[in-house]
Design a protein around this motif. Structure first.
Motif, PDB file in Angstrom:
ATOM      1  N   LEU A 111       0.817  -1.213   0.000  1.00 57.65           N
ATOM      2  CA  LEU A 111       0.000   0.000   0.000  1.00 57.65           C
ATOM      3  C   LEU A 111       0.850   1.261   0.000  1.00 57.65           C
ATOM      4  CD1 LEU A 111      -2.931  -1.012   2.380  1.00 57.65           C
ATOM      5  CD2 LEU A 111      -2.996  -0.704  -0.105  1.00 57.65           C
ATOM      6  N   ARG A 112       1.963   1.232   0.734  1.00 59.12           N
ATOM      7  CA  ARG A 112       2.868   2.386   0.716  1.00 59.12           C
ATOM      8  C   ARG A 112       3.424   2.624  -0.687  1.00 59.12           C
ATOM      9  NH1 ARG A 112       4.342   0.548   5.752  1.00 59.12           N
ATOM     10  NH2 ARG A 112       3.618   2.020   7.288  1.00 59.12           N
ATOM     11  N   MET A 113       3.866   1.550  -1.317  1.00 58.10           N
ATOM     12  CA  MET A 113       4.423   1.670  -2.667  1.00 58.10           C
ATOM     13  C   MET A 113       3.337   2.076  -3.654  1.00 58.10           C
ATOM     14  SD  MET A 113       7.224   1.584  -4.283  1.00 58.10           S
ATOM     15  CE  MET A 113       8.342   0.726  -3.215  1.00 58.10           C
ATOM     16  N   LEU A 114       2.163   1.492  -3.519  1.00 54.72           N
ATOM     17  CA  LEU A 114       1.061   1.796  -4.431  1.00 54.72           C
ATOM     18  C   LEU A 114       0.644   3.254  -4.325  1.00 54.72           C
ATOM     19  CD1 LEU A 114      -0.925   0.695  -6.521  1.00 54.72           C
ATOM     20  CD2 LEU A 114      -2.467   0.142  -4.624  1.00 54.72           C
ATOM     21  N   LYS A 115       0.568   3.792  -3.109  1.00 54.04           N
ATOM     22  CA  LYS A 115       0.141   5.187  -2.981  1.00 54.04           C
ATOM     23  C   LYS A 115       1.155   6.137  -3.612  1.00 54.04           C
ATOM     24  CE  LYS A 115       1.740   6.209   1.700  1.00 54.04           C
ATOM     25  NZ  LYS A 115       1.337   6.607   3.037  1.00 54.04           N
ATOM     26  N   VAL A 116       2.435   5.825  -3.501  1.00 58.05           N
ATOM     27  CA  VAL A 116       3.449   6.664  -4.151  1.00 58.05           C
ATOM     28  C   VAL A 116       3.363   6.507  -5.665  1.00 58.05           C
ATOM     29  CG1 VAL A 116       5.938   7.038  -4.442  1.00 58.05           C
ATOM     30  CG2 VAL A 116       4.993   6.702  -2.154  1.00 58.05           C
ATOM     31  N   MET A 117       3.176   5.281  -6.131  1.00 58.34           N
ATOM     32  CA  MET A 117       3.063   5.061  -7.580  1.00 58.34           C
ATOM     33  C   MET A 117       1.837   5.755  -8.161  1.00 58.34           C
ATOM     34  SD  MET A 117       5.575   3.630  -8.859  1.00 58.34           S
ATOM     35  CE  MET A 117       7.066   3.106  -8.093  1.00 58.34           C
ATOM     36  N   LEU A 118       0.709   5.695  -7.457  1.00 56.03           N
ATOM     37  CA  LEU A 118      -0.488   6.374  -7.952  1.00 56.03           C
ATOM     38  C   LEU A 118      -0.291   7.881  -7.992  1.00 56.03           C
ATOM     39  CD1 LEU A 118      -3.298   4.280  -6.216  1.00 56.03           C
ATOM     40  CD2 LEU A 118      -2.761   4.370  -8.667  1.00 56.03           C
ATOM     41  N   LEU A 119       0.373   8.408  -6.986  1.00 59.77           N
ATOM     42  CA  LEU A 119       0.691   9.838  -6.990  1.00 59.77           C
ATOM     43  C   LEU A 119       1.591  10.176  -8.171  1.00 59.77           C
ATOM     44  CD1 LEU A 119       0.128  12.363  -5.303  1.00 59.77           C
ATOM     45  CD2 LEU A 119       2.158  11.841  -3.970  1.00 59.77           C
ATOM     46  N   LEU A 120       2.578   9.320  -8.435  1.00 63.04           N
ATOM     47  CA  LEU A 120       3.459   9.531  -9.590  1.00 63.04           C
ATOM     48  C   LEU A 120       2.699   9.408 -10.910  1.00 63.04           C
ATOM     49  CD1 LEU A 120       6.688   7.667  -8.437  1.00 63.04           C
ATOM     50  CD2 LEU A 120       6.499  10.108  -8.982  1.00 63.04           C
ATOM     51  N   VAL A 121       1.736   8.495 -10.983  1.00 66.53           N
ATOM     52  CA  VAL A 121       0.926   8.358 -12.200  1.00 66.53           C
ATOM     53  C   VAL A 121       0.166   9.661 -12.467  1.00 66.53           C
ATOM     54  CG1 VAL A 121      -1.162   7.258 -13.137  1.00 66.53           C
ATOM     55  CG2 VAL A 121       0.694   5.859 -12.236  1.00 66.53           C
ATOM     56  N   PHE A 122      -0.455  10.202 -11.432  1.00 70.41           N
ATOM     57  CA  PHE A 122      -1.173  11.466 -11.623  1.00 70.41           C
ATOM     58  C   PHE A 122      -0.216  12.591 -11.987  1.00 70.41           C
ATOM     59  CE2 PHE A 122      -4.627   9.208  -9.634  1.00 70.41           C
ATOM     60  CZ  PHE A 122      -5.740   9.730 -10.290  1.00 70.41           C
ATOM     61  N   PHE A 123       0.982  12.568 -11.415  1.00 70.86           N
ATOM     62  CA  PHE A 123       1.995  13.581 -11.744  1.00 70.86           C
ATOM     63  C   PHE A 123       2.420  13.436 -13.209  1.00 70.86           C
ATOM     64  CE2 PHE A 123       5.847  15.826  -9.543  1.00 70.86           C
ATOM     65  CZ  PHE A 123       5.763  16.877 -10.451  1.00 70.86           C
ATOM     66  N   VAL A 124       2.605  12.209 -13.682  1.00 74.83           N
ATOM     67  CA  VAL A 124       2.986  11.973 -15.080  1.00 74.83           C
ATOM     68  C   VAL A 124       1.878  12.456 -16.018  1.00 74.83           C
ATOM     69  CG1 VAL A 124       3.341  10.128 -16.794  1.00 74.83           C
ATOM     70  CG2 VAL A 124       4.612  10.092 -14.651  1.00 74.83           C
ATOM     71  N   ILE A 125       0.624  12.174 -15.661  1.00 73.28           N
ATOM     72  CA  ILE A 125      -0.500  12.648 -16.477  1.00 73.28           C
ATOM     73  C   ILE A 125      -0.541  14.178 -16.467  1.00 73.28           C
ATOM     74  CG2 ILE A 125      -3.027  12.690 -16.679  1.00 73.28           C
ATOM     75  CD1 ILE A 125      -2.950   9.791 -15.521  1.00 73.28           C
ATOM     76  N   ASP A 126      -0.290  14.761 -15.311  1.00 70.58           N
ATOM     77  CA  ASP A 126      -0.245  16.214 -15.180  1.00 70.58           C
ATOM     78  C   ASP A 126       0.867  16.795 -16.061  1.00 70.58           C
ATOM     79  OD1 ASP A 126      -1.183  18.613 -13.540  1.00 70.58           O
ATOM     80  OD2 ASP A 126       0.968  18.634 -13.084  1.00 70.58           O
ATOM     81  N   TYR A 127       2.040  16.171 -15.983  1.00 72.28           N
ATOM     82  CA  TYR A 127       3.161  16.621 -16.814  1.00 72.28           C
ATOM     83  C   TYR A 127       2.793  16.533 -18.293  1.00 72.28           C
ATOM     84  CZ  TYR A 127       7.594  17.043 -19.136  1.00 72.28           C
ATOM     85  OH  TYR A 127       8.594  17.464 -19.977  1.00 72.28           O
ATOM     86  N   LYS A 128       2.203  15.411 -18.689  1.00 77.94           N
ATOM     87  CA  LYS A 128       1.812  15.196 -20.087  1.00 77.94           C
ATOM     88  C   LYS A 128       0.808  16.272 -20.522  1.00 77.94           C
ATOM     89  CE  LYS A 128       1.394  12.374 -23.778  1.00 77.94           C
ATOM     90  NZ  LYS A 128       2.464  12.148 -24.710  1.00 77.94           N
TER      91      LYS A 128
END
Length: 167
Positions: A111-128
């Motif tokens: 869950l710790r890793m998943l929450k960071v990955m999901l945050l990074l996914v949203f950041f990548v979409i934001d960057y895109k």
């Protein structure tokens, strides 16, 4: 037949857990700062949805860019709370006194890793989104969708495999 109550065990944070938590907080902060820094530069209409090839297929007002860090932060905070209650999770194995610590530890790490990955996914979409709106060079290309799926499902599959080994 009802299941016995699961043991309630406090899982101590390892050094790796602490690093993941701090990294997640830094990503969340960077996400907001990146958005706020670029907000005034955005045109009035920005991409709001991407098709399978990473090309925009939906557009909306620039204020909608704020939804990405809001949703990412909400998910991050929600999973931060959920990780405190590993005895309430669903497991592939029956939880006993003997395996509870291993199962809970594996679940909290996932869950710790998943929450960071999901945050990074949203950041990548934001960057895109900002990259296309401001006509920056495309750094992800056709790998965009694969990157997003790998970031979400990679940790889940890894920890599911670990969990099955621990049962």
């Amino acid at each position: 037949m009802s299941e016995l109550p699961r043991p309630i065990i406090k899982i101590p944070l390892t050094t790796t857990d602490k690093v993941v938590e701090v990294f997640g907080l830094l990503v969340c902060l960077a996400f907001w700062l990146f958005n706020l820094f670029h907000y005034n530069q955005l045109p009035d209409i920005i991409p709001t949805h991407f098709g399978g090839g990473g090309k925009p297929d939906g557009y909306g007002p620039k204020w909608s860019i704020i939804m990405l860090p809001l949703i990412g932060t909400f998910i991050y905070v929600f999973l931060t709370i959920v990780v405190r209650f590993p005895h309430k999770m669903n497991y592939m194995a029956t939880i006993t006194e003997d395996n509870a610590e291993k199962q809970y530890t594996s679940m909290t790490k996932m869950l710790r890793m998943l929450k960071v990955m999901l945050l990074l996914v949203f950041f990548v979409i934001d960057y895109k989104t900002i990259q296309i709106a401001l006509d920056w060079p495309d750094v992800f290309g056709r790998w965009f969708l694969l990157l997003v799926f790998a970031m979400v499902f990679g940790p889940v599959f890894y920890f599911l495999i670990q969990s099955s080994k621990n049962s």
